[in-house]
Write a protein that holds these residues in place. Sequence first.
Motif, PDB file in Angstrom:
ATOM      1  N   PHE A 249       0.953  -1.164  -0.094  1.00  0.00           N
ATOM      2  CA  PHE A 249       0.130   0.052  -0.044  1.00  0.00           C
ATOM      3  C   PHE A 249       0.813   1.218   0.107  1.00  0.00           C
ATOM      4  O   PHE A 249       1.206   1.841   1.306  1.00  0.00           O
ATOM      5  CB  PHE A 249      -0.648   0.058   1.097  1.00  0.00           C
ATOM      6  N   PRO A 250       1.329   1.646  -1.110  1.00  0.00           N
ATOM      7  CA  PRO A 250       2.197   2.892  -1.243  1.00  0.00           C
ATOM      8  C   PRO A 250       1.608   3.933  -0.776  1.00  0.00           C
ATOM      9  O   PRO A 250       2.421   4.917  -0.104  1.00  0.00           O
ATOM     10  CB  PRO A 250       2.635   3.092  -2.682  1.00  0.00           C
ATOM     11  N   GLU A 251       0.443   4.337  -0.620  1.00  0.00           N
ATOM     12  CA  GLU A 251      -0.183   5.120  -0.384  1.00  0.00           C
ATOM     13  C   GLU A 251      -0.499   5.556   1.368  1.00  0.00           C
ATOM     14  O   GLU A 251      -0.802   6.355   1.937  1.00  0.00           O
ATOM     15  CB  GLU A 251      -1.592   5.498  -0.850  1.00  0.00           C
ATOM     16  N   ALA A 252      -0.230   4.149   2.002  1.00  0.00           N
ATOM     17  CA  ALA A 252      -0.346   4.213   3.483  1.00  0.00           C
ATOM     18  C   ALA A 252       0.928   4.967   4.063  1.00  0.00           C
ATOM     19  O   ALA A 252       1.934   4.650   3.673  1.00  0.00           O
ATOM     20  CB  ALA A 252      -0.435   2.850   3.954  1.00  0.00           C
ATOM     21  N   GLU A 253       0.656   5.404   5.364  1.00  0.00           N
ATOM     22  CA  GLU A 253       1.632   6.028   6.059  1.00  0.00           C
ATOM     23  C   GLU A 253       2.002   5.056   7.328  1.00  0.00           C
ATOM     24  O   GLU A 253       1.126   4.977   8.030  1.00  0.00           O
ATOM     25  CB  GLU A 253       1.593   7.477   6.364  1.00  0.00           C
ATOM     26  N   VAL A 254       3.194   4.472   7.378  1.00  0.00           N
ATOM     27  CA  VAL A 254       3.232   3.605   8.597  1.00  0.00           C
ATOM     28  C   VAL A 254       4.465   4.283   9.625  1.00  0.00           C
ATOM     29  O   VAL A 254       5.369   4.753   9.204  1.00  0.00           O
ATOM     30  CB  VAL A 254       3.809   2.280   8.064  1.00  0.00           C
ATOM     31  N   THR A 255       3.789   4.140  10.872  1.00  0.00           N
ATOM     32  CA  THR A 255       4.788   4.697  11.785  1.00  0.00           C
ATOM     33  C   THR A 255       4.844   3.664  12.830  1.00  0.00           C
ATOM     34  O   THR A 255       3.881   3.043  13.306  1.00  0.00           O
ATOM     35  CB  THR A 255       4.322   5.714  12.709  1.00  0.00           C
ATOM     36  N   LEU A 256       6.108   3.206  13.306  1.00  0.00           N
ATOM     37  CA  LEU A 256       6.194   2.245  14.371  1.00  0.00           C
ATOM     38  C   LEU A 256       6.459   2.889  15.723  1.00  0.00           C
ATOM     39  O   LEU A 256       7.500   3.717  15.683  1.00  0.00           O
ATOM     40  CB  LEU A 256       7.469   1.337  14.043  1.00  0.00           C
ATOM     41  N   GLN A 257       6.034   2.363  16.695  1.00  0.00           N
ATOM     42  CA  GLN A 257       6.146   2.974  18.082  1.00  0.00           C
ATOM     43  C   GLN A 257       5.852   2.045  18.965  1.00  0.00           C
ATOM     44  O   GLN A 257       4.847   1.598  19.058  1.00  0.00           O
ATOM     45  CB  GLN A 257       4.656   4.187  18.284  1.00  0.00           C
ATOM     46  N   ASP A 258       6.998   1.750  19.835  1.00  0.00           N
ATOM     47  CA  ASP A 258       7.240   0.544  20.714  1.00  0.00           C
ATOM     48  C   ASP A 258       6.419  -0.675  19.995  1.00  0.00           C
ATOM     49  O   ASP A 258       6.993  -1.065  18.860  1.00  0.00           O
ATOM     50  CB  ASP A 258       6.279   1.023  21.860  1.00  0.00           C
ATOM     51  N   GLU A 259       5.332  -1.319  20.689  1.00  0.00           N
ATOM     52  CA  GLU A 259       4.990  -2.544  20.146  1.00  0.00           C
ATOM     53  C   GLU A 259       3.715  -2.429  19.124  1.00  0.00           C
ATOM     54  O   GLU A 259       3.360  -3.296  18.539  1.00  0.00           O
ATOM     55  CB  GLU A 259       4.310  -3.185  21.278  1.00  0.00           C
ATOM     56  N   THR A 260       3.380  -1.161  18.856  1.00  0.00           N
ATOM     57  CA  THR A 260       2.345  -0.747  17.822  1.00  0.00           C
ATOM     58  C   THR A 260       2.728  -0.369  16.532  1.00  0.00           C
ATOM     59  O   THR A 260       3.679   0.598  16.433  1.00  0.00           O
ATOM     60  CB  THR A 260       1.379   0.089  18.844  1.00  0.00           C
ATOM     61  N   MET A 261       2.012  -0.370  15.423  1.00  0.00           N
ATOM     62  CA  MET A 261       2.121   0.154  14.344  1.00  0.00           C
ATOM     63  C   MET A 261       0.935   0.986  14.127  1.00  0.00           C
ATOM     64  O   MET A 261      -0.017   0.860  14.452  1.00  0.00           O
ATOM     65  CB  MET A 261       2.069  -0.562  13.124  1.00  0.00           C
ATOM     66  N   TYR A 262       1.135   2.330  13.613  1.00  0.00           N
ATOM     67  CA  TYR A 262       0.265   3.118  13.294  1.00  0.00           C
ATOM     68  C   TYR A 262       0.133   3.410  11.872  1.00  0.00           C
ATOM     69  O   TYR A 262       1.026   3.945  11.340  1.00  0.00           O
ATOM     70  CB  TYR A 262       0.395   4.681  14.091  1.00  0.00           C
ATOM     71  N   VAL A 263      -0.899   2.944  11.174  1.00  0.00           N
ATOM     72  CA  VAL A 263      -0.949   3.061   9.804  1.00  0.00           C
ATOM     73  C   VAL A 263      -2.185   4.162   9.352  1.00  0.00           C
ATOM     74  O   VAL A 263      -3.430   3.863  10.040  1.00  0.00           O
ATOM     75  CB  VAL A 263      -1.349   1.643   9.090  1.00  0.00           C
ATOM     76  N   LYS A 264      -2.023   4.906   8.521  1.00  0.00           N
ATOM     77  CA  LYS A 264      -2.850   6.004   8.223  1.00  0.00           C
ATOM     78  C   LYS A 264      -3.171   5.649   6.660  1.00  0.00           C
ATOM     79  O   LYS A 264      -2.198   5.659   5.652  1.00  0.00           O
ATOM     80  CB  LYS A 264      -2.348   7.371   8.334  1.00  0.00           C
TER      81      LYS A 264
END
Lengths: 316, 275
Positions: A249-264
């Motif tokens: 999903f090239p349009e998704a923004e992924v941020t890794l934070q501790d144990e959790t991934m935040y995907v927008k």
Amino acid sequence: MEPIIKVTGLKKSFKKKEAVKGLDFEVQEGEIFGFLGPNGAGKSTTINMICTMLAPSEGSIIINGYDVSKQKDKVRESIGIIFQENTLDKKLTADENLKLHCRFYKVPKEKREQRIQEVLEIVDLVNERKQRVETFSGGMKRRLEIARGLLHYPRVLFLDEPTVGLDPQTRAHLWEYILRLKEKEGITMFLTTHYLDEAEISDRVAIMDEGRIIAIDSPKALKSELGGDIIELETENNVSASEEIRRRFPEAEVTLQDETMYVKVPDSDAFVATIIKELTAPVTRLNIRRPTLNDVFLAFTGRKIGEAEEQGKAGS
Amino acid sequence: MEGILAIWQRDLTKFFRDKARLFGSFTMPILFLLIFGGGMSGTMESMMSAGLGEEAGDFNYVEFVFPGIVAMTLLMTSVFSALSIIEDKDFGYMKEILVSPISRVSIAVGKMAGAATVATIQGVILFLLIPLLGLSYDFTALLQVIPFMFLFACALSGLGLLFASVIRSTQGFQMTVQILVMPMIFLSGALFPVNNMPAWMDVIVKVNPVTYGVDVMKKIMIDVDTLSPAVVEAMGLNITVFGRQVTILEEILFILGFAAVLVLLATISFRRANA
């Protein structure tokens, strides 16, 4: 309408370090203005300059039509400040603290009694009026400080971390008082907090980082600017999963934070359907939500506000 | 004016509320009165009146030392009251004062007047000991000395304000004040005459503002005119600066000027302060 606070080209340097690197913003009358940012962002320096406590190195600040550098007394009469730390005289009673404030701000003698009664009613401290402040709980002291800040009918009320160190129930109450004030008196409020959920009550927020304002708008606009929903995702292997998501999903923004991934993603339905079926690392937790100011902060600074705080402390 | 009064009144209220401080502050002068007035008075009297011959009978050491000990109380209380400024900074209250529209001069004057009032009250309470010590001062002289005590205490609190603006910590303040206050008392003529001092010490005596304050108090309280010149000389009550004897008016003006300069310095320091 003229803005109640107008800041232009504001800079402040300490010896070699530039703490505030050029701020320009306006606050409109009657607005709740949230001023957010981690420790060391230059927030306190900025507030101290606005409150006449610190001289700017460059730039100008106009409050209520008065120049902060040239008409200090006029500015001081126009503002009320609730400091982060306690500034009550604990050896005196609530009543004595309030009366002193009236005299410092030249509230006419015949109006003092009525105003003291009025502000004590707002913060529910009428019955504690004759008690010494040292017997008060943390929440009561805060409320008394807010009452004191209102005594001289300021045009702008500055609240610097007003709920820090209070229990959640007291915090909720305090915000009720503050909102009641805004409705009743139409006072402009300039507030800093690092509980971002509390900043949601602001009409507009400015996010400050490393001496600059990096975003300024209403919480709603800032959140919608992020676009789409936030998906919190935990998998058995976050690193490989995040790479896989980025690839598919090239349009998704992924941020890794501790144990959790935040995907927008713009379209969360399709995204969720796909990853649950096809992601190589099994999904252990999934949550879809609307973006909050925390996400806004994360998106602009790359950190959560709590973490930035830690870094700020470690650095200072 | 309202601001000055508010700051002044706050310091007084807090002084009367702090019982330990109220009583503790009397221990030092009473101790000194016991030692100098009681125990050592005979020795001091015979030492000081040695050259007087038959006029020695006119010399009463307790009468001489009492105004000095009142002056010492003024000095201690005035200077130490400035500690409240450091406390206000520590407990945050100074911020409430500094962000308010009170003029910075009013803050300095209010703080000075507060400390001076407390000191004067303490000094006047010591007057109650006069009959117990077997002394008799003229009642009008006592009434006359009170306004001067207040002025003198203002100058001394100004000194305290100056220290408090430079020193950040409570401990540092107490240390500095202890170190400075003792020599200021001993080299002022409060407890013994400072007549035949070595030249370098004489310079310190002459620049020490306490010298002139003590001198004025003694000149008002002790009936100088009825004493013979030799006794006045033995008491060290004719201070000369550059070979010229100073008058009581000059001394009062000097103390007034000293207080004014210190208010100015304190104002400047409040203007710069950002708590």
